[in-house]
Structure formats: C-alpha cells, structure tokens
Design a protein around this motif. Structure first.
Motif, short mmCIF file in Angstrom:
data_model
loop_
_atom_site.label_atom_id
_atom_site.label_comp_id
_atom_site.label_asym_id
_atom_site.label_seq_id
_atom_site.Cartn_x
_atom_site.Cartn_y
_atom_site.Cartn_z
N GLN A 1 0.82 -1.21 0.00
CA GLN A 1 0.00 0.00 0.00
C GLN A 1 0.86 1.26 0.00
O GLN A 1 0.53 2.25 -0.66
CB GLN A 1 -0.93 0.00 1.21
N ASP B 1 3.49 6.69 0.44
CA ASP B 1 3.20 7.06 1.83
C ASP B 1 3.98 6.14 2.75
O ASP B 1 3.58 5.00 3.03
CB ASP B 1 1.70 6.95 2.11
N ARG C 1 -5.19 1.92 0.95
CA ARG C 1 -5.26 3.25 0.32
C ARG C 1 -6.15 3.08 -0.91
O ARG C 1 -5.83 2.30 -1.81
CB ARG C 1 -3.87 3.74 -0.08
N THR C 2 -7.24 3.79 -0.95
CA THR C 2 -8.26 3.53 -1.96
C THR C 2 -8.35 4.62 -3.01
O THR C 2 -8.00 5.79 -2.78
CB THR C 2 -9.64 3.39 -1.29
N LYS D 1 -10.53 7.67 -2.18
CA LYS D 1 -9.93 8.76 -1.41
C LYS D 1 -8.86 9.51 -2.20
O LYS D 1 -8.76 10.74 -2.09
CB LYS D 1 -9.33 8.22 -0.12
N TYR D 2 -8.08 8.79 -3.00
CA TYR D 2 -6.90 9.40 -3.62
C TYR D 2 -6.98 9.54 -5.14
O TYR D 2 -6.04 10.03 -5.76
CB TYR D 2 -5.65 8.59 -3.27
N CYS E 1 -5.45 4.91 -9.32
CA CYS E 1 -4.11 4.42 -9.00
C CYS E 1 -3.28 4.40 -10.29
O CYS E 1 -3.70 3.81 -11.30
CB CYS E 1 -4.17 3.03 -8.39
#
Length: 204
Positions: free
Chosen positions: A86, A97, A111-112, A115-116, A119
C-alpha cells in the motif's frame, strides 16, 4: 472465535503411502466451517487471514512480522507486506506514503481510489522514478516481500504446515483464492503462495 480443527480420521490413501507429498487446498474463508468439514472430513483447517485467532495469523500479509526490506529502497524496512504494497502505491492525488511501512495494528492498511483518485501504479522504490503496472508490481514487490517473510520470519510455521500436510490434507482459508499471478481481475491469494512455497514452486 476461529479454531484449528484437527481430525483423527485418515483416508486409506494417506495411510498406505509412506512417502507423502504435501496436500494443501485453498478455500474461501467466506464458506462456513460446517460445509468445509463436510467436504474435507480428514483435513486440518487453518485460517491464515488477519482474522485468525491463533499463531497462524502471522501468515497474513497484514501481520507486523517487522523489519521486512522494502524492494528497491536500500536500508528501508517495513512492518508488514501489506504496508509495503500500500505504501508504494501512487495515485493521481497522492504519492508514496512511508507511514504505512510502520503500521503494526493491522488496521487501516488500505489506500483507496475513492480517497486518492485513480491508482497510477506502484513506485519502484520510495525514490524510484519508474511506476510499475499492477502485475509487474505483484511480481517485483509483493512476491519477493512475502517470500522474505516466509523464509525469515515464519519457518517454524511453514515447517508445521509441511509436516501436517504429509499426513493429512490441510485446508488454508483465505479471503481470496486466486493463485494466478498473471490474473489482474482478482487479488492474489497469499494462501496460494504458502502452498506454492511448501510444494517447491513459488512463483519467481
């Protein structure tokens, strides 16, 4: 509470074969124990997920086995395989991160994209310029990290499963059952990696 169930019955095949090959089966943890016991009456059922209630929880990629080398990141160590996976993700709105490398409570390790943003890939090392695609990252990050844990942190548990599996079937419970490293449609089963490692065909 999940318990390991050991069955005393042995099949004729197991009893008559003096040189046994490991017999390890991957099943979904979402199935009921009752149905699994009915399907595998002679087996030992082992939960290897983060929800396991015994020492086999250490097989979970979420478990903080600690001091795992982060690939392509000299001198950088992490608590869990999932933390590495992740932490090295790169999103449209977020880069690597490193805080995920130190998480030890097995919680909030995802970590989705919600939210971000989308990918973009996994960074090849914390300072790497190259972004790896999903399957490439699986091969260059996830597989070697999990193998390192099996070889450097879990040899006693690996040996226990190997010995048991030579005398009776072992059913490993995982939330994912995909054993195909090249299948991008489903998360890779870490239980399948335990099986592959014990059987001597860990994917490289």
């Amino acid at each position: 509470m999940m318990k390991i169930h050991v069955y005393s019955e042995k099949s004729d095949n197991f009893a008559s074969d003096s040189i046994m090959k490991p017999m390890i089966i991957i099943e979904s943890k979402r199935k009921s124990l009752e149905s699994l016991r009915e399907k595998y009456p002679d087996a030992m059922i082992i939960d290897v997920t983060s929800k396991a209630q015994d020492e086999f929880v250490k097989f979970s990629p979420f478990y903080p086995n600690r001091d795992i080398p982060v690939p392509f990141s000299e001198g950088v160590l992490a608590a869990s395989v999932e933390g590495i996976w992740q932490g090295l993700k790169v999103f449209e709105d977020a880069d690597v991160d490193r805080s995920f490398f130190s998480k030890r409570d097995m919680k909030n390790l995802k970590r989705t994209t919600r939210k971000y943003g989308p990918c973009l890939g996994h960074r090849k090392g914390i300072h790497g310029e190259e972004l790896l695609g999903y399957i490439e990252a699986r091969k260059l990050i996830y597989l070697p990290c999990y193998k390192w844990v099996l070889e450097n942190r879990l040899q006693k548990l690996v040996a226990a499963v190997r010995i048991i599996s030579k005398n009776k079937p072992v059913v490993l419970l995982d939330y994912n059952t995909n054993a195909d490293v090249n299948n991008p449609k489903s998360a890779l089963s870490h239980a399948s990696l335990i099986k592959a490692y014990i059987e001597g065909n860990y994917p490289e």
